[in-house]
Design an enzyme around this catalytic site. Structure first.
Site, mmCIF file in Angstrom:
data_model
loop_
_atom_site.group_PDB
_atom_site.id
_atom_site.type_symbol
_atom_site.label_atom_id
_atom_site.label_comp_id
_atom_site.label_asym_id
_atom_site.label_seq_id
_atom_site.Cartn_x
_atom_site.Cartn_y
_atom_site.Cartn_z
ATOM 1 N N ALA A 325 0.844 -1.196 0.000
ATOM 2 C CA ALA A 325 0.000 0.000 0.000
ATOM 3 C C ALA A 325 0.882 1.250 0.000
ATOM 4 C CB ALA A 325 -0.912 -0.006 1.219
ATOM 5 N N PRO A 326 0.423 2.318 -0.647
ATOM 6 C CA PRO A 326 1.205 3.556 -0.655
ATOM 7 C C PRO A 326 1.280 4.164 0.735
ATOM 8 C CG PRO A 326 -0.967 3.915 -1.619
ATOM 9 C CD PRO A 326 -0.823 2.441 -1.411
ATOM 10 N N GLY A 327 2.332 4.955 0.961
ATOM 11 C CA GLY A 327 2.509 5.594 2.256
ATOM 12 C C GLY A 327 3.723 5.043 2.983
ATOM 13 N N ILE A 328 3.954 5.560 4.180
ATOM 14 C CA ILE A 328 5.095 5.143 4.995
ATOM 15 C C ILE A 328 4.853 3.736 5.528
ATOM 16 C CG2 ILE A 328 6.417 5.681 7.073
ATOM 17 C CD1 ILE A 328 5.588 8.617 6.687
ATOM 18 N N ARG A 329 5.848 2.871 5.423
ATOM 19 C CA ARG A 329 5.724 1.503 5.914
ATOM 20 C C ARG A 329 5.479 1.502 7.424
ATOM 21 N NH1 ARG A 329 5.273 0.965 1.291
ATOM 22 N NH2 ARG A 329 6.344 -0.431 -0.133
ATOM 23 N N LEU A 331 5.291 0.141 11.349
ATOM 24 C CA LEU A 331 6.156 -0.636 12.232
ATOM 25 C C LEU A 331 5.417 -1.801 12.869
ATOM 26 C CD1 LEU A 331 7.987 2.304 14.057
ATOM 27 C CD2 LEU A 331 8.746 1.027 12.044
ATOM 28 N N LYS A 346 -4.373 -5.690 6.034
ATOM 29 C CA LYS A 346 -3.392 -5.392 7.068
ATOM 30 C C LYS A 346 -3.127 -6.646 7.892
ATOM 31 C CE LYS A 346 -4.086 -1.400 9.147
ATOM 32 N NZ LYS A 346 -4.754 -0.263 9.843
ATOM 33 N N ASP A 381 -14.132 1.311 10.021
ATOM 34 C CA ASP A 381 -14.476 -0.035 10.466
ATOM 35 C C ASP A 381 -13.505 -1.035 9.851
ATOM 36 O OD1 ASP A 381 -15.865 -2.002 11.786
ATOM 37 O OD2 ASP A 381 -17.434 -2.181 10.283
#
Length: 594
Positions: A325-329, A331, A346, A381
């Site tokens: 997915a795009p964005g910061i990985r 943790l 996720k 949700d």
């Protein structure tokens, strides 16, 4: 004379009957929750409505556990023929029991859930489970219609609206129904085209049972005129002295979509035929899927079934591949998506970064907390699945390599599929940090203002997001900022909001060393501007609208309001559409009882 049937021959029919009995018990309790919500609404017992909504979420799993235990105790299906043909026979008997059932689609989902736990295997073939539905849900409400019809052409729109409200069956009288009627008529006329020619078939159709959520009841309906349909929702609230009033009439598509958003708590509504309610709602809110609407009316397990069917269908009719997915990985989570499908998947990482000070069990607890809590339109949700099968060919090599490293204990290759043991699925949003980077000045100002509004509305429902970084928030298709990363979420009242103490003599404030003790629940709002808003343009926008959020006294006051029992409802519609609520009065103008 025929030979008596053996126990092995009769067992499938008896097991099928037990499974349906378990579902029927679940749905009886489900409907009682909606009836209890109406009683609590009429008594202004808002806490009780919240408890009913939260408790109902667990009812399904309890009935499943009871049914599994009963079948295992009485039949021990693995001993009497765990073969596929045996369970297919159970399914055949179950289908026969659904001929006149009023919730067959939900009963099939219950069958799937119980069967999967009894058989201790993952099945994908329609012979053993209801991968596809077997029973039609069309025209199930022919005996008891799911909606009532009113004909303005006969007696006028005013009389139709009066009958509509009376038929809702609310026991509490209205404070001033004449005024409410004037407001509703004016709002409805603004929605209808002018001039409005009344056709022969002109009618108001309203779902028979009101919807309840938080401190508001909703009547859901539509105006039909010729080939045109105009959906509407009437929001009904209580005055401080215990009488009803119409607070708003929602007619715009965006208003209706936000009302039925998956970012809010599920509705409580008494339905004999839920499929009829969903069909009605789909015509009124066409951008919502059946899966989303079943979830919103509290039947989230069947919503999950429909979502997975939609996903399998989409896989067969698309060719793109799963990617990170795009964005910061993250943790804590490994997140991936199928670009043509508007959701993200996720999975909790096997090794969570030590800076997060958490583990997989605690992360699951946080997601369960949000699932059971009022989300107030500000927390997305999540759908939670076990043993999800993805086609191996649909993964990019880069993503598969990443998942092998991130979640090895939850990943298994079986033939041409990849099985992931535990997955959360959420609607895909534009991460707020990416949105503000590419937004123009006006869009950036609106997003930052809405970000602060989101924090305040979460505080009103006793939620503190924990990690307030922009990467943990997203922007919806309607431009609303919502929170979606729950691994650090806390109840607001469990936090300790502190002011940074003055440094002792000789301490350099700019050194970066902390000169004061910091506990695990301590929060220092003064730091928000420094650490959350490094971009001067974003900081300026935030401080323009929400400078109070960097003051610990604001957060402490919000905590005190919750402790004092001052329940603040975060309304499901904007202030701009509200009628002016009536002032408390001992004089009733035209009392009207439901």
């Amino acid at each position: 004379m025929g030979t008596p049937a053996t126990a092995a021959e009769t067992a499938p029919a008896e097991i099928a009957a037990i499974l349906l009995e378990g579902f029927n018990r679940h749905y009886t309790l489900f409907r009682e929750c909606a009836r209890a919500a109406q009683r609590h609404f009429e008594a202004a017992n808002w806490l009780a409505i919240g408890h009913v909504a939260r408790d109902r979420i667990d009812f399904y799993d309890r009935r499943v556990a009871e049914t599994v235990a009963r079948v295992e105790r009485d039949f021990r299906p693995r001993r009497i023929g765990g073969a596929d043909a045996y369970w297919a026979d159970v399914k055949r008997h179950f289908i026969a029991l659904l001929v006149d059932h009023r919730q067959p689609e939900c009963a099939e989902t219950f069958f799937n859930t119980v069967s999967s736990k009894l058989l201790h295997r993952t099945y994908f073939h329609n012979r053993y489970l209801f991968v596809r539905p077997s029973a039609s849900t069309e025209y199930l409400d022919d005996e008891t219609p799911s909606y009532r019809s009113y004909y303005p052409r006969n007696r006028g729109l005013r009389a139709a609206l009066v009958d509509l409200v009376l038929d809702l069956g609310l026991a509490t009288p209205f404070a001033d129904f004449r005024r409410d009627l004037i407001h509703a008529l004016a709002a409805m006329r603004r929605q209808l085209p002018r001039p409005f020619a009344v056709d022969a078939n002109c009618q108001l159709q309203v779902l028979a049972s009101p919807f309840f959520r938080d401190q508001t009841a909703y009547a859901v309906g539509r105006v039909l005129n010729g080939v045109h349909s105009y959906p509407f929702v009437v929001a009904i609230k209580r005055t401080a002295d215990g009488r009803l009033y119409v607070d708003a009439l929602l007619t715009e598509p965006a208003e209706l979509a936000l009302l039925f958003s998956a970012n809010r708590a599920y509705f409580l509504v008494d339905m004999e035929v839920p499929s009829a309610y969903v069909a009605f709602l789909r015509a009124s809110v066409p951008d919502k899927t059946a899966a989303e609407l079943y979830t919103m009316i509290g039947l989230q397990k069947h919503g999950k079934t429909l979502f997975y069917r939609d996903f399998l269908y989409h896989l067969k009719h698309s060719t793109d591949r799963l990617v990170a997915a795009p964005g910061i990985r993250g943790l804590v989570m490994a997140v991936f998506t199928l670009p043509s499908f508007p959701y993200v998947f996720k999975v909790i990482r096997d090794r969570i970064d030590a800076t997060k000070n958490t583990d997989a069990a605690r992360v699951r607890q946080k997601y369960a907390l949000v699932k059971h809590h009022d989300r107030a339109g500000r927390m997305t949700d999540t759908l939670e699945y076990s043993d999800v099968a993805f086609p191996l060919a649909r993964f990019t090599p880069e993503l598969l390599d990443e998942l092998v490293v991130a979640i090895p204990s939850q990943l298994e290759r079986v033939g041409d599929h990849v099985i992931i043991r535990h997955v959360y699925i959420e609607r895909r949003l534009v991460p707020l940090n990416l949105f503000v980077t590419s937004a123009n000045h006006g869009e950036r100002m609106r997003a930052v203002r809405d970000y602060g509004d989101a924090l305040k509305e979460l505080a009103a429902i006793n939620i503190f997001a924990g990690d307030l970084l922009f990467k943990n928030f997203g922007v919806t298709r309607y431009g609303r900022v919502v929170f979606y990363d729950y691994d650090e979420v806390e109840y607001l009242t469990d936090c300790r909001f502190r002011q940074i103490p003055a440094p002792p003599p000789g301490v350099d404030e700019m050194s970066g060393d902390v000169w004061y003790p910091v506990g695990p629940q301590d929060v220092f709002p003064e730091e928000f501007a420094t650490f959350l808003l490094p971009d001067p343009r974003i900081r300026e926008a935030f401080m323009t609208f929400h400078s109070d959020l960097v003051d610990p006294r604001w957060w402490q006051a919000a905590q005190q309001a919750i402790r004092d029992g001052r329940n603040t409802e975060v309304r499901s519609y904007p202030d701009s559409v509200r009628f002016r609520p009536p002032a408390p009065s001992t004089h009733r103008h035209g009392p009207l009882r439901g």
